[in-house]
Design a protein around this motif. Structure first.
Motif, short mmCIF file in Angstrom:
data_model
loop_
_atom_site.label_atom_id
_atom_site.label_comp_id
_atom_site.label_asym_id
_atom_site.label_seq_id
_atom_site.Cartn_x
_atom_site.Cartn_y
_atom_site.Cartn_z
N MET A 1 0.85 -1.19 0.00
CA MET A 1 0.00 0.00 0.00
C MET A 1 0.88 1.23 0.00
SD MET A 1 -2.97 1.14 2.70
CE MET A 1 -1.98 2.01 3.89
N SER A 2 0.70 2.10 -0.97
CA SER A 2 1.42 3.36 -1.04
C SER A 2 0.62 4.44 -0.32
CB SER A 2 1.62 3.78 -2.49
OG SER A 2 2.39 2.84 -3.17
N LEU A 3 1.32 5.28 0.39
CA LEU A 3 0.64 6.39 1.05
C LEU A 3 0.08 7.35 0.02
CD1 LEU A 3 3.04 7.25 4.00
CD2 LEU A 3 0.81 6.18 4.13
N PHE A 4 -1.08 7.89 0.29
CA PHE A 4 -1.75 8.90 -0.53
C PHE A 4 -2.07 8.42 -1.94
CE2 PHE A 4 0.74 11.21 2.65
CZ PHE A 4 -0.28 11.87 3.30
N HIS A 5 -2.23 7.12 -2.12
CA HIS A 5 -2.60 6.58 -3.42
C HIS A 5 -4.12 6.53 -3.52
CE1 HIS A 5 -2.88 3.88 -6.85
NE2 HIS A 5 -1.62 4.22 -7.10
N LEU A 6 -4.65 6.97 -4.65
CA LEU A 6 -6.11 7.05 -4.80
C LEU A 6 -6.81 5.70 -4.66
CD1 LEU A 6 -6.46 9.61 -7.73
CD2 LEU A 6 -6.94 9.96 -5.31
N ASP A 7 -6.14 4.63 -5.03
CA ASP A 7 -6.77 3.31 -4.96
C ASP A 7 -6.95 2.82 -3.52
OD1 ASP A 7 -7.00 3.15 -7.69
OD2 ASP A 7 -5.09 2.10 -7.94
N ASN A 8 -6.28 3.43 -2.57
CA ASN A 8 -6.40 3.00 -1.17
C ASN A 8 -7.83 3.10 -0.65
OD1 ASN A 8 -3.68 2.46 -1.06
ND2 ASN A 8 -3.15 4.36 -0.05
N ARG A 9 -8.57 4.06 -1.14
CA ARG A 9 -9.94 4.25 -0.64
C ARG A 9 -10.87 3.10 -1.00
NH1 ARG A 9 -11.06 9.44 -4.34
NH2 ARG A 9 -10.73 8.44 -6.34
N ASN A 10 -10.49 2.29 -1.97
CA ASN A 10 -11.34 1.18 -2.42
C ASN A 10 -10.83 -0.19 -1.98
OD1 ASN A 10 -13.16 2.85 -3.85
ND2 ASN A 10 -11.63 3.06 -5.46
N ARG A 11 -9.87 -0.24 -1.09
CA ARG A 11 -9.27 -1.52 -0.69
C ARG A 11 -10.23 -2.40 0.09
NH1 ARG A 11 -3.76 -1.54 -1.47
NH2 ARG A 11 -3.30 -3.08 0.15
N SER A 12 -11.13 -1.81 0.86
CA SER A 12 -12.11 -2.58 1.63
C SER A 12 -13.26 -1.66 2.00
CB SER A 12 -11.47 -3.16 2.90
OG SER A 12 -11.22 -2.13 3.83
N ASP A 13 -14.29 -2.24 2.59
CA ASP A 13 -15.41 -1.42 3.05
C ASP A 13 -14.98 -0.46 4.15
OD1 ASP A 13 -17.23 -2.44 1.24
OD2 ASP A 13 -17.97 -3.98 2.62
N LYS A 14 -14.05 -0.91 5.01
CA LYS A 14 -13.55 -0.03 6.07
C LYS A 14 -12.78 1.16 5.47
CE LYS A 14 -13.28 -3.42 9.76
NZ LYS A 14 -12.43 -4.11 10.74
N HIS A 15 -12.00 0.90 4.43
CA HIS A 15 -11.29 1.98 3.76
C HIS A 15 -12.28 2.98 3.16
CE1 HIS A 15 -7.90 -0.80 4.00
NE2 HIS A 15 -7.10 0.22 3.69
N LYS A 16 -13.34 2.46 2.57
CA LYS A 16 -14.35 3.35 1.98
C LYS A 16 -15.02 4.21 3.04
CE LYS A 16 -15.39 0.31 -1.90
NZ LYS A 16 -16.35 -0.57 -2.55
N LYS A 17 -15.29 3.61 4.19
CA LYS A 17 -15.92 4.35 5.28
C LYS A 17 -15.00 5.45 5.80
CE LYS A 17 -18.37 3.49 9.60
NZ LYS A 17 -18.81 2.46 10.55
N ILE A 18 -13.73 5.13 6.01
CA ILE A 18 -12.75 6.13 6.46
C ILE A 18 -12.66 7.26 5.44
CG2 ILE A 18 -10.28 6.55 6.85
CD1 ILE A 18 -10.18 3.67 8.03
N TYR A 19 -12.58 6.89 4.16
CA TYR A 19 -12.49 7.89 3.11
C TYR A 19 -13.71 8.81 3.12
CZ TYR A 19 -11.97 10.07 -1.42
OH TYR A 19 -11.86 10.99 -2.43
N ALA A 20 -14.89 8.24 3.25
CA ALA A 20 -16.12 9.03 3.25
C ALA A 20 -16.15 10.01 4.42
CB ALA A 20 -17.33 8.12 3.29
N TYR A 21 -15.82 9.54 5.62
CA TYR A 21 -15.82 10.42 6.79
C TYR A 21 -14.79 11.55 6.64
CZ TYR A 21 -18.89 7.43 9.57
OH TYR A 21 -19.97 6.73 10.05
N CYS A 22 -13.63 11.21 6.12
CA CYS A 22 -12.60 12.23 5.95
C CYS A 22 -12.98 13.24 4.87
CB CYS A 22 -11.26 11.59 5.64
SG CYS A 22 -10.54 10.76 7.07
N GLU A 23 -13.63 12.78 3.82
CA GLU A 23 -14.09 13.71 2.78
C GLU A 23 -15.14 14.68 3.33
OE1 GLU A 23 -13.23 14.37 -0.65
OE2 GLU A 23 -11.49 13.45 0.30
#
Length: 90
Positions: A1-23
């Motif tokens: 996993m690279s830091l600040f890579h756009l694909d990180n937000r889609n790695r799992s449902d938990k990643h998607k949730k973190i991304y949504a809250y941060c957005e």
């Protein structure tokens, strides 16, 4: 996993949730800072409201400083989910 890579937000449902809250947090901070800067700018037109306008500029600046902090927070929580062995091999 690279830091600040756009694909990180889609790695799992938990990643998607973190991304949504941060957005959401990022957008709230962005809009709040912009509103404070606009109001502060208007207050600079009158000498008697310059003091309050200065405080609004300061608070808006602090909020703009929170923007990268939110992104760091997001990446930190991505790392806590695991799969961080390859970060050092970028």
């Amino acid at each position: 996993m690279s830091l600040f890579h756009l694909d990180n937000r889609n790695r799992s449902d938990k990643h998607k949730k973190i991304y949504a809250y941060c957005e959401i947090a990022y957008t709230i901070v962005d809009v709040s800072a912009a509103v404070l800067f606009v109001i502060g700018s208007v207050l600079f037109f009158r000498e008697e409201t310059t003091y309050v306008g200065t405080w609004l500029f300061l608070i808006g600046s602090i909020l703009f400083g929170l923007r990268p902090t939110i992104k760091l927070y997001r990446e930190y929580f991505y790392l806590r989910l695991g799969d961080y062995e390859d970060i050092t091999h970028q």
